[in-house]
Scaffold this motif. Structure first.
Motif, PDB file in Angstrom:
ATOM      1  N   TRP A 272       0.818  -1.209   0.000  1.00 14.05           N
ATOM      2  CA  TRP A 272       0.000   0.000   0.000  1.00 14.05           C
ATOM      3  C   TRP A 272       0.853   1.260   0.000  1.00 14.05           C
ATOM      4  CZ3 TRP A 272       0.344   3.591   3.847  1.00 14.05           C
ATOM      5  CH2 TRP A 272       0.990   3.191   5.013  1.00 14.05           C
ATOM      6  N   TRP A 273       1.966   1.245   0.708  1.00 16.44           N
ATOM      7  CA  TRP A 273       2.759   2.461   0.831  1.00 16.44           C
ATOM      8  C   TRP A 273       3.420   2.852  -0.487  1.00 16.44           C
ATOM      9  CZ3 TRP A 273       7.766   1.525  -0.339  1.00 16.44           C
ATOM     10  CH2 TRP A 273       8.253   0.243  -0.148  1.00 16.44           C
TER      11      TRP A 273
ATOM     12  N   TRP B  91       2.012   2.676  -3.437  1.00 12.96           N
ATOM     13  CA  TRP B  91       0.993   3.437  -4.166  1.00 12.96           C
ATOM     14  C   TRP B  91       0.818   4.832  -3.586  1.00 12.96           C
ATOM     15  CZ3 TRP B  91      -0.775   2.157  -8.752  1.00 12.96           C
ATOM     16  CH2 TRP B  91      -0.732   0.826  -9.149  1.00 12.96           C
ATOM     17  N   VAL B  92       0.852   4.926  -2.272  1.00 15.11           N
ATOM     18  CA  VAL B  92       0.681   6.235  -1.633  1.00 15.11           C
ATOM     19  C   VAL B  92       1.875   7.141  -1.946  1.00 15.11           C
ATOM     20  CG1 VAL B  92       0.459   7.413   0.584  1.00 15.11           C
ATOM     21  CG2 VAL B  92      -0.827   5.324   0.161  1.00 15.11           C
TER      22      VAL B  92
ATOM     23  N   GLY C 211       1.462   8.385  -5.357  1.00 16.84           N
ATOM     24  CA  GLY C 211       0.459   9.448  -5.375  1.00 16.84           C
ATOM     25  C   GLY C 211       1.012  10.787  -4.909  1.00 16.84           C
ATOM     26  N   PHE C 212       1.808  10.755  -3.837  1.00 20.76           N
ATOM     27  CA  PHE C 212       2.405  12.001  -3.356  1.00 20.76           C
ATOM     28  C   PHE C 212       3.428  12.545  -4.346  1.00 20.76           C
ATOM     29  CE2 PHE C 212       1.202  10.654   1.121  1.00 20.76           C
ATOM     30  CZ  PHE C 212       0.144  11.539   1.177  1.00 20.76           C
TER      31      PHE C 212
ATOM     32  N   VAL D  77      -3.324   7.151  -4.813  1.00 17.71           N
ATOM     33  CA  VAL D  77      -3.617   7.137  -3.378  1.00 17.71           C
ATOM     34  C   VAL D  77      -4.836   6.249  -3.092  1.00 17.71           C
ATOM     35  CG1 VAL D  77      -4.364   8.566  -1.433  1.00 17.71           C
ATOM     36  CG2 VAL D  77      -2.508   9.345  -2.904  1.00 17.71           C
TER      37      VAL D  77
ATOM     38  N   GLY E 187      -3.729   2.737  -3.279  1.00 16.80           N
ATOM     39  CA  GLY E 187      -2.976   2.408  -2.068  1.00 16.80           C
ATOM     40  C   GLY E 187      -3.875   2.166  -0.878  1.00 16.80           C
ATOM     41  N   VAL E 188      -4.915   2.966  -0.755  1.00 13.35           N
ATOM     42  CA  VAL E 188      -5.862   2.778   0.353  1.00 13.35           C
ATOM     43  C   VAL E 188      -6.594   1.448   0.194  1.00 13.35           C
ATOM     44  CG1 VAL E 188      -8.011   3.654   1.358  1.00 13.35           C
ATOM     45  CG2 VAL E 188      -6.131   5.219   0.868  1.00 13.35           C
TER      46      VAL E 188
END
Length: 93
Positions: free
Chosen positions: A9-10, A12-13, A16-17, A39, A42-43
């Motif tokens: 997941w991290w 993808w986050v 996104g950032f 994001v 990732g969620v």
């Protein structure tokens, strides 16, 4: 290795950032839809949605396009923002 990284997941986050930062550097709501899609993906991975790499890319693509369309509708081209030229500067009078 790449498929394993897509399942975290991290990753993808962070993507996104990074796309959000790229949006700040190149404004115009081009990369913001992709950032939202990353994001959200990732969620979804973080809450336990089990999917393969192809399904994750499909989720990312669909959410990105939907986010881009919503952003385009909300903060898209405003009236009077685009200039329509009636004559060319090279036209002879």
């Amino acid at each position: 290795m790449f498929a394993t990284l897509m399942g975290t997941w991290w990753a993808w986050v962070i993507l996104g950032f990074a796309l959000g930062v790229l949006e700040v550097l190149a404004p115009g709501f081009i990369f913001l839809g992709f950032a939202i899609g990353a994001v959200v993906t990732g969620v979804l991975v973080g809450i336990g949605v089990s999917a393969g790499p192809a399904a994750l890319i499909l989720i990312f693509a669909v959410v990105s396009v939907l986010a881009w369309l919503v952003l385009r509708r909300v903060v898209g081209v405003r009236e009077g923002q685009v200039k329509v030229w009636d004559r060319d500067i090279n036209d002879q009078p």
